[in-house]
Design a protein around this motif. Structure first.
Motif, short mmCIF file in Angstrom:
data_model
loop_
_atom_site.label_atom_id
_atom_site.label_comp_id
_atom_site.label_asym_id
_atom_site.label_seq_id
_atom_site.Cartn_x
_atom_site.Cartn_y
_atom_site.Cartn_z
N TRP A 21 3.32 66.71 29.39
CA TRP A 21 2.17 67.60 29.56
C TRP A 21 1.44 67.90 28.25
O TRP A 21 0.24 68.15 28.27
N TYR A 22 2.16 67.89 27.12
CA TYR A 22 1.58 68.33 25.86
C TYR A 22 2.01 67.45 24.69
O TYR A 22 2.92 66.64 24.80
N PHE A 23 1.39 67.70 23.56
CA PHE A 23 1.70 67.05 22.29
C PHE A 23 3.06 67.51 21.78
O PHE A 23 3.44 68.67 21.93
N SER A 24 3.79 66.59 21.15
CA SER A 24 5.02 66.94 20.43
C SER A 24 5.04 66.13 19.15
O SER A 24 4.75 64.93 19.17
N PRO A 25 5.36 66.76 18.03
CA PRO A 25 5.26 66.09 16.72
C PRO A 25 6.43 65.17 16.38
O PRO A 25 7.19 65.42 15.46
N PHE A 26 6.57 64.09 17.13
CA PHE A 26 7.62 63.12 16.84
C PHE A 26 7.36 62.47 15.48
O PHE A 26 6.22 62.45 15.01
N ALA A 100 11.27 69.70 24.52
CA ALA A 100 10.69 70.95 25.03
C ALA A 100 9.21 71.04 24.72
O ALA A 100 8.41 71.47 25.56
N LYS A 101 8.82 70.62 23.54
CA LYS A 101 7.41 70.71 23.15
C LYS A 101 6.52 69.86 24.04
O LYS A 101 5.34 70.17 24.24
N HIS A 106 2.89 76.29 24.18
CA HIS A 106 2.93 77.29 23.11
C HIS A 106 4.26 77.38 22.40
O HIS A 106 4.53 78.36 21.71
N LYS A 107 5.09 76.37 22.55
CA LYS A 107 6.36 76.37 21.83
C LYS A 107 6.10 76.07 20.37
O LYS A 107 5.39 75.14 20.03
N THR A 108 6.70 76.87 19.51
CA THR A 108 6.68 76.59 18.08
C THR A 108 7.87 75.69 17.81
O THR A 108 9.00 76.04 18.11
N LEU A 109 7.60 74.51 17.29
CA LEU A 109 8.69 73.58 17.02
C LEU A 109 9.38 73.99 15.73
O LEU A 109 8.73 74.09 14.69
N ALA A 151 14.47 82.85 22.50
CA ALA A 151 13.40 82.25 21.71
C ALA A 151 12.62 81.23 22.53
O ALA A 151 11.41 81.11 22.41
N CYS A 152 13.31 80.48 23.39
CA CYS A 152 12.66 79.43 24.17
C CYS A 152 13.50 79.17 25.41
O CYS A 152 14.72 79.27 25.37
N ILE A 153 12.84 78.82 26.51
CA ILE A 153 13.55 78.48 27.74
C ILE A 153 12.80 77.33 28.41
O ILE A 153 11.57 77.33 28.46
N LEU A 154 13.54 76.34 28.89
CA LEU A 154 12.92 75.18 29.52
C LEU A 154 13.84 74.64 30.60
O LEU A 154 15.04 74.47 30.38
#
Length: 163
Positions: A21-26, A100-101, A106-109, A151-154
């Motif tokens: 769904w979104y960008f993730s900084p691999f 998760a990202k 809006h997840k902060t990696l 902090a985060c849930i997925l």
């Protein structure tokens, strides 16, 4: 800040292929791949199916690292929960954050996962314990007495809407 353009179209995790769904900084060397292949146990990722196949033949993992803290069998599904320390399992916890990202805008990696505990929910299968989802929370310290804040849930999309 505007959301970055999605860079990976799909991931494969075990038998599940999920549209992202979104960008993730691999890391930069993975930017040329529109689909990434993840080991369902250690969460190592690859740009080619052949690399995952080769990895799977030698990967000894059958569950997340850390301590199994809960197991239950109900309604023909067996689940297990693992507590994973971000400071002891840096690569695993960073990789679960990359995943998760892809599904949380809006997840902060956190490149530094050391201040977090990760609670990884798995489905127990004949192959081992496959990731269903996770939540993370900051470890309690003298400076942070609010150690119960999530902090985060997925829940991975392939496991959502199952009741």
């Amino acid at each position: 800040e505007a959301t970055k353009v999605r860079n990976v179209d799909q991931i494969q995790l075990g038998p599940h292929i999920m549209n992202t769904w979104y960008f993730s900084p691999f890391p930069a060397e993975y930017t040329k791949f529109r689909k990434l292949f993840f080991c369902e146990f250690c969460l190592a990722f690859f740009g080619y199916q052949s690399e995952l196949t080769r990895h799977s033949k030698r990967c000894k993992w059958t569950h997340p690292p850390g301590n199994e803290i809960y197991r239950s069998k109900d309604q023909n599904i067996e689940v297990a929960m693992f507590e994973v320390d971000g400071s002891k399992e840096l690569v695993y916890t960073q990789n679960i954050c990359y995943i998760a990202k892809l599904f949380l805008d809006h997840k902060t990696l956190w490149e530094d996962t050391t201040p977090f505990l990760f609670y990884v929910l798995t489905e127990v299968t004949t192959r081992g314990c496959s990731v269903v989802g996770y939540f993370s929370k900051e470890k309690s310290t003298e400076l942070n007495s609010h150690g119960n804040n999530v902090a985060c849930i997925l829940t991975l999309p392939c496991h959502q809407r199952k009741g």
